[in-house]
Design a protein around this motif. Structure first.
Motif, PDB file in Angstrom:
ATOM      1  N   HIS A 144      -4.756 -17.706 -21.590  1.00 48.59           N
ATOM      2  CA  HIS A 144      -6.086 -17.979 -21.065  1.00 48.59           C
ATOM      3  C   HIS A 144      -6.724 -19.004 -22.002  1.00 48.59           C
ATOM      4  O   HIS A 144      -6.135 -19.383 -23.010  1.00 48.59           O
ATOM      5  CB  HIS A 144      -6.929 -16.709 -21.028  1.00 48.59           C
ATOM      6  CG  HIS A 144      -6.312 -15.585 -20.256  1.00 48.59           C
ATOM      7  ND1 HIS A 144      -6.435 -15.460 -18.900  1.00 48.59           N
ATOM      8  CD2 HIS A 144      -5.559 -14.539 -20.659  1.00 48.59           C
ATOM      9  CE1 HIS A 144      -5.784 -14.378 -18.492  1.00 48.59           C
ATOM     10  NE2 HIS A 144      -5.240 -13.800 -19.544  1.00 48.59           N
ATOM     11  N   CYS A 179     -12.783 -19.352 -18.051  1.00 52.08           N
ATOM     12  CA  CYS A 179     -11.384 -19.430 -18.469  1.00 52.08           C
ATOM     13  C   CYS A 179     -10.924 -20.816 -18.062  1.00 52.08           C
ATOM     14  O   CYS A 179     -11.069 -21.213 -16.912  1.00 52.08           O
ATOM     15  CB  CYS A 179     -10.542 -18.363 -17.796  1.00 52.08           C
ATOM     16  SG  CYS A 179      -8.796 -18.502 -18.243  1.00 52.08           S
ATOM     17  N   GLU A 181      -7.788 -22.108 -18.435  1.00 55.34           N
ATOM     18  CA  GLU A 181      -6.329 -22.260 -18.334  1.00 55.34           C
ATOM     19  C   GLU A 181      -5.913 -21.485 -17.091  1.00 55.34           C
ATOM     20  O   GLU A 181      -6.227 -20.300 -16.974  1.00 55.34           O
ATOM     21  CB  GLU A 181      -5.674 -21.666 -19.584  1.00 55.34           C
ATOM     22  CG  GLU A 181      -4.170 -21.785 -19.623  1.00 55.34           C
ATOM     23  CD  GLU A 181      -3.703 -23.212 -19.842  1.00 55.34           C
ATOM     24  OE1 GLU A 181      -4.233 -23.865 -20.752  1.00 55.34           O
ATOM     25  OE2 GLU A 181      -2.831 -23.665 -19.080  1.00 55.34           O
ATOM     26  N   TYR A 182      -5.208 -22.157 -16.178  1.00 57.22           N
ATOM     27  CA  TYR A 182      -4.827 -21.469 -14.943  1.00 57.22           C
ATOM     28  C   TYR A 182      -3.954 -20.266 -15.284  1.00 57.22           C
ATOM     29  O   TYR A 182      -2.892 -20.408 -15.889  1.00 57.22           O
ATOM     30  CB  TYR A 182      -4.084 -22.419 -14.000  1.00 57.22           C
ATOM     31  CG  TYR A 182      -3.734 -21.707 -12.726  1.00 57.22           C
ATOM     32  CD1 TYR A 182      -4.735 -21.331 -11.831  1.00 57.22           C
ATOM     33  CD2 TYR A 182      -2.427 -21.355 -12.446  1.00 57.22           C
ATOM     34  CE1 TYR A 182      -4.430 -20.628 -10.690  1.00 57.22           C
ATOM     35  CE2 TYR A 182      -2.116 -20.653 -11.294  1.00 57.22           C
ATOM     36  CZ  TYR A 182      -3.122 -20.294 -10.422  1.00 57.22           C
ATOM     37  OH  TYR A 182      -2.813 -19.587  -9.295  1.00 57.22           O
ATOM     38  N   CYS A 183      -4.419 -19.057 -14.917  1.00 59.90           N
ATOM     39  CA  CYS A 183      -3.765 -17.842 -15.413  1.00 59.90           C
ATOM     40  C   CYS A 183      -3.421 -16.873 -14.304  1.00 59.90           C
ATOM     41  O   CYS A 183      -3.151 -15.709 -14.556  1.00 59.90           O
ATOM     42  CB  CYS A 183      -4.666 -17.172 -16.457  1.00 59.90           C
ATOM     43  SG  CYS A 183      -6.320 -16.813 -15.844  1.00 59.90           S
ATOM     44  N   HIS A 187      -7.836 -16.615 -11.430  1.00 64.27           N
ATOM     45  CA  HIS A 187      -8.288 -17.421 -12.570  1.00 64.27           C
ATOM     46  C   HIS A 187      -9.726 -17.899 -12.394  1.00 64.27           C
ATOM     47  O   HIS A 187     -10.533 -17.849 -13.324  1.00 64.27           O
ATOM     48  CB  HIS A 187      -7.334 -18.604 -12.744  1.00 64.27           C
ATOM     49  CG  HIS A 187      -7.932 -19.791 -13.410  1.00 64.27           C
ATOM     50  ND1 HIS A 187      -8.203 -19.824 -14.756  1.00 64.27           N
ATOM     51  CD2 HIS A 187      -8.339 -20.983 -12.912  1.00 64.27           C
ATOM     52  CE1 HIS A 187      -8.740 -20.989 -15.060  1.00 64.27           C
ATOM     53  NE2 HIS A 187      -8.840 -21.708 -13.960  1.00 64.27           N
ATOM     54  N   MET A 190     -12.413 -15.588 -13.470  1.00 64.02           N
ATOM     55  CA  MET A 190     -12.407 -15.137 -14.857  1.00 64.02           C
ATOM     56  C   MET A 190     -13.473 -15.908 -15.630  1.00 64.02           C
ATOM     57  O   MET A 190     -13.178 -16.822 -16.386  1.00 64.02           O
ATOM     58  CB  MET A 190     -11.029 -15.372 -15.469  1.00 64.02           C
ATOM     59  CG  MET A 190     -10.852 -14.667 -16.799  1.00 64.02           C
ATOM     60  SD  MET A 190      -9.140 -14.699 -17.293  1.00 64.02           S
ATOM     61  CE  MET A 190      -9.304 -14.178 -18.995  1.00 64.02           C
TER      62      MET A 190
END
Ligand code: CUA
Length: 322
Positions: A144, A179, A181-183, A187, A190
């Motif tokens: 993340h 967030c 960062e593609y998680c 995502h 988040m």
């Protein structure tokens, strides 16, 4: 403020204005050269187009002055950008000694926050204005990234290893937390908020917490996993005693030393074989996969409260925790 989308978020940390100055300098340089190149393309196209009567006699090959200028000027500009951004990067990654450390655990798809006083939050982080804050961050699953646009602060949050982020908020208010960062599928959900409070208000808020301090849960885990069976202060202990270990320098089997900080204690809980303490064998089971990052955080909080055997009589040491 959390008032919808803004192209240019407000500056709410000590570093924000200097990051923006560098950003606008780079945008300025880019725009200047883009315009210059377009103007030159059109000028030459119009001047030397096939239909134009222009002087087409080949010029001499070498223009030393021109060649030097277009080598030296871009080099100088790039070095200015490098030096400038390096100064900001170093300033942003330094943690003042009076910073408070707050733990952050990223997990699909939420942020869990643990204040040192025991207060816990989800997707919201309260901090006092003017107080340097250091975030000690780790992920329970995938990568993340903790991103506060108004602070111009962003740091990846990784599984398996702590990363750190420092900032000092300069303006009370509420700011976006994303967030970055593609998680996974959620995502984009988040996200959360950063609440910057006046120090007095923050102190009241944190004092009003009824959350159980992490060391209480840590003590339960310590007993549940029978850590005491090996980690005790009596003679013949199979594992290193843990009382007072936090912050000390530990001598390892391979002749090196390591500081017993959170990262070392975490690794020793999850993967004890990574660093064996001098004078001990690798007899501890692996807890990787059995304990989540929250469990580890609670265990470390408990280990930190264990008094050093030299400093405190045993009876007192055993009664020191509720
Ligand atoms: Cu977590 Cu994207």
């Amino acid at each position: 403020m959390n008032d919808g989308f803004r192209l240019h978020p407000e500056q709410a940390s000590e570093i924000a204005a200097s990051v923006d100055a560098l950003y606008f300098f780079q945008v300025g340089v880019t725009v200047f050269f883009t315009v210059l190149i377009f103007v030159l393309i059109w000028t030459f196209a119009l001047k030397y187009g096939r239909a134009r009567k222009a002087d087409r006699i080949l010029p001499p090959h070498e223009f030393w002055a021109t060649e030097l200028i277009w080598a030296i000027v871009p080099f100088a500009i790039v070095m200015i950008m490098f030096g400038w951004s390096a100064v900001i990067f170093v300033r942003g990654s330094q943690t003042p000694p009076n910073a408070i450390t707050i733990d952050v655990i990223g997990k699909q798809w939420m942020w869990r926050i643990y204040h040192p006083e025991g207060k816990r939050e989800i997707n919201t982080l309260h901090v006092p204005v003017g107080q340097p804050v250091r975030l000690r961050m780790i992920s329970d699953d995938v990568i993340h990234s903790f991103y506060i646009p108004a602070f111009r602060a962003k740091m990846d949050v990784l599984p398996g290893r702590h990363t750190f982020m420092s900032f000092t908020a300069t303006k009370p208010g509420e700011y976006h937390l994303f967030c970055a960062e593609y998680c996974g599928t959620q995502h984009s959900f988040m996200r959360g908020r950063i609440v910057v409070m006046e120090p007095g208000v923050f102190a009241d808020w944190i004092r009003g917490s009824t959350d159980e301090p992490p060391e209480v849960a840590g003590k339960q885990l310590f007993e549940q996993f029978r850590c005491n069976n090996c980690h005790h202060n009596n003679p013949g202990a199979r594992c290193p005693p843990l009382g007072g270990i936090y912050g000390t320098t530990v001598a390892l089997q391979d002749g090196t030393t390591v500081t017993a900080d959170e990262s070392y204690l975490r690794e020793s809980i999850l993967n004890p074989a990574a660093h064996i303490v001098a004078g001990y064998k690798n007899e501890m089971p692996l807890y990787l996969g059995q304990l989540g990052e929250e469990d580890v955080l609670q265990l470390i909080a408990y280990i930190k409260t264990l008094p050093s055997p030299d400093a405190t009589p045993r009876s007192e040491a055993e009664n020191s925790k509720p």
